[in-house]
Motif scaffolding. Structure first.
Motif, PDB file in Angstrom:
ATOM      1  N   LYS A 186       9.438 -19.047  -2.577  1.00  0.00           N
ATOM      2  CA  LYS A 186       8.090 -18.916  -3.124  1.00  0.00           C
ATOM      3  C   LYS A 186       7.302 -20.213  -3.052  1.00  0.00           C
ATOM      4  CE  LYS A 186       9.285 -15.214  -6.352  1.00  0.00           C
ATOM      5  NZ  LYS A 186       9.380 -14.806  -7.776  1.00  0.00           N
ATOM      6  N   GLU A 187       7.987 -21.332  -3.268  1.00  0.00           N
ATOM      7  CA  GLU A 187       7.274 -22.614  -3.281  1.00  0.00           C
ATOM      8  C   GLU A 187       6.716 -22.989  -1.911  1.00  0.00           C
ATOM      9  OE1 GLU A 187      11.760 -23.419  -3.144  1.00  0.00           O
ATOM     10  OE2 GLU A 187      10.364 -22.118  -4.249  1.00  0.00           O
ATOM     11  N   GLN A 226       5.130 -10.698  -2.072  1.00  0.00           N
ATOM     12  CA  GLN A 226       5.106 -11.705  -3.120  1.00  0.00           C
ATOM     13  C   GLN A 226       3.910 -12.636  -2.916  1.00  0.00           C
ATOM     14  OE1 GLN A 226       8.793 -13.826  -3.770  1.00  0.00           O
ATOM     15  NE2 GLN A 226      10.048 -12.085  -3.164  1.00  0.00           N
ATOM     16  N   ARG A 227       3.670 -13.436  -3.924  1.00  0.00           N
ATOM     17  CA  ARG A 227       2.653 -14.496  -3.881  1.00  0.00           C
ATOM     18  C   ARG A 227       1.241 -13.967  -3.614  1.00  0.00           C
ATOM     19  NH1 ARG A 227       3.173 -18.979  -6.315  1.00  0.00           N
ATOM     20  NH2 ARG A 227       2.541 -20.441  -4.680  1.00  0.00           N
ATOM     21  N   ASP A 236       4.769 -14.539 -10.397  1.00  0.00           N
ATOM     22  CA  ASP A 236       6.058 -14.026  -9.922  1.00  0.00           C
ATOM     23  C   ASP A 236       6.053 -12.522  -9.701  1.00  0.00           C
ATOM     24  OD1 ASP A 236       7.238 -16.564  -9.939  1.00  0.00           O
ATOM     25  OD2 ASP A 236       7.720 -16.404 -12.071  1.00  0.00           O
ATOM     26  N   LYS A 276       6.203  -9.091  -7.978  1.00  0.00           N
ATOM     27  CA  LYS A 276       6.781  -8.600  -6.727  1.00  0.00           C
ATOM     28  C   LYS A 276       6.431  -7.130  -6.565  1.00  0.00           C
ATOM     29  CE  LYS A 276      11.238  -7.713  -6.300  1.00  0.00           C
ATOM     30  NZ  LYS A 276      12.708  -7.878  -6.117  1.00  0.00           N
ATOM     31  N   ASP A 313       6.665  -7.441 -12.727  1.00  0.00           N
ATOM     32  CA  ASP A 313       5.940  -8.646 -13.134  1.00  0.00           C
ATOM     33  C   ASP A 313       6.445  -9.077 -14.512  1.00  0.00           C
ATOM     34  OD1 ASP A 313       4.174 -10.634 -13.877  1.00  0.00           O
ATOM     35  OD2 ASP A 313       2.402  -9.601 -13.133  1.00  0.00           O
ATOM     36  N   GLN A 358       5.862 -11.511 -16.348  1.00  0.00           N
ATOM     37  CA  GLN A 358       4.892 -12.137 -17.245  1.00  0.00           C
ATOM     38  C   GLN A 358       3.982 -11.115 -17.911  1.00  0.00           C
ATOM     39  OE1 GLN A 358       2.761 -15.622 -15.764  1.00  0.00           O
ATOM     40  NE2 GLN A 358       0.877 -14.941 -16.776  1.00  0.00           N
TER      41      GLN A 358
END
Length: 218
Positions: A140-141, A165-166, A181, A183, A204, A206
Motif C-alpha cells: 500500500k505504501e 485498494q487505495r 485501508d 478494500k 473498511d 475504519q
C-alpha cells in the motif's frame, strides 16, 4: 443490458495509449467475453429519487461517528433541497465518481479486455479504470491514492475476481466516506449473452462495522 450505444471514441484513444491493440477486443477464447457497453438494470434501480439513489445493499452498518455524521448530512441535504439551494455534489463539481461508484453505471460503462488487462471506460467524464490481470498487488505504501484506486484481477473459471485498494479518501460512495485501508473485492461474471453481474464486497475497518455486500446488474 448491452445497448447499442458505445464509447468508441474513448476506447480508441485508450487502446492506443495503453498499447493493448486489437487484442483488447479479442479476449482469450477460453475466457468469457465480458466486453461491450453495459447499462444498469432494472431501469428503476435508483429507487424513487434518481438524485438520491437507494444503497444497493441496503443501509450500511457504519461505525461511530460516521453513522451520526451521515444522518446529519442527509437531513442537511433534505433541508437544502426544500429551500431550493441544493448542496454541491461530486456531479455538480464535475469530479470523477471513483470506485465503486463507477461500476454503478449511472451512465453507461464499456469494458474491453485481453489476457493482460481489463479496461472499464465510464461515459461520465470519460473515466478510465484499469484492472491488471495475474499480478500481485503492490504494498500500500507504494501506491498513490487514485479516484479508481489500484486494481488487480484474475479469472476463476467463468468469474473475474478483482481486488481494489487505495481509493482516494475524498471519494464518496452514496455520500458515505471511507478510510485509507478500504478494500473492494468484485466477482464479475456473465449471467447470459446480454446479462452481466458484479458482486461487490467492501471492507473498511475504519468506517464499516461489518463488510458491505451488494450486486450490480447490467
Amino acid at each position: 443490458m448491452k445497448p447499442t450505444r458505445t464509447l468508441l471514441a474513448l476506447a480508441v484513444v485508450l487502446v492506443t495509449c495503453a498499447g493493448i491493440g486489437n487484442a483488447a477486443t479479442t479476449p482469450n477464447k477460453h475466457r468469457p467475453d465480458i466486453s461491450g457497453t453495459w447499462e444498469r438494470t432494472p431501469d428503476d434501480w435508483f429507487g424513487e429519487n434518481p438524485d438520491d439513489p437507494v444503497h444497493p445493499g441496503g443501509p450500511m452498518d457504519l461505525k461511530a461517528p460516521y453513522a451520526a455524521e451521515y444522518a446529519a448530512l442527509k437531513k442537511k441535504q433534505a433541508a437544502a433541497n426544500e429551500a431550493g439551494t441544493p448542496l454541491a455534489t461530486t456531479s455538480s463539481r464535475c469530479l470523477p465518481e471513483g470506485m465503486p461508484t463507477l461500476m454503478a453505471a449511472l451512465f453507461p460503462i464499456q469494458i474491453i479486455h485481453d489476457d493482460q488487462d481489463v479496461i472499464v471506460l465510464g461515459e461520465y467524464l470519460q473515466q478510465v479504470r484499469r484492472i491488471r490481470l495475474n499480478q500481485a498487488m503492490p504494498p500500500k505504501e507504494k501506491l498513490d491514492p487514485l479516484y479508481q484506486g489500484h486494481s488487480r484481477g484474475h479469472w476463476e473459471g467463468d468469474t473475474l475476481v478483482v481486488e481494489t485498494q487505495r481509493v482516494r479518501t475524498d471519494v464518496r460512495f452514496y455520500d458515505v466516506p471511507h478510510g485509507p485501508d478500504m478494500k473492494i473485492t468484485e466477482r464479475i461474471r456473465l449471467r447470459g449473452p446480454d446479462r452481466l453481474e458484479d458482486q461487490v464486497l467492501i471492507e473498511d475497518p475504519q468506517v464499516l462495522a461489518t463488510p458491505y455486500r451488494f450486486t450490480f446488474e447490467y
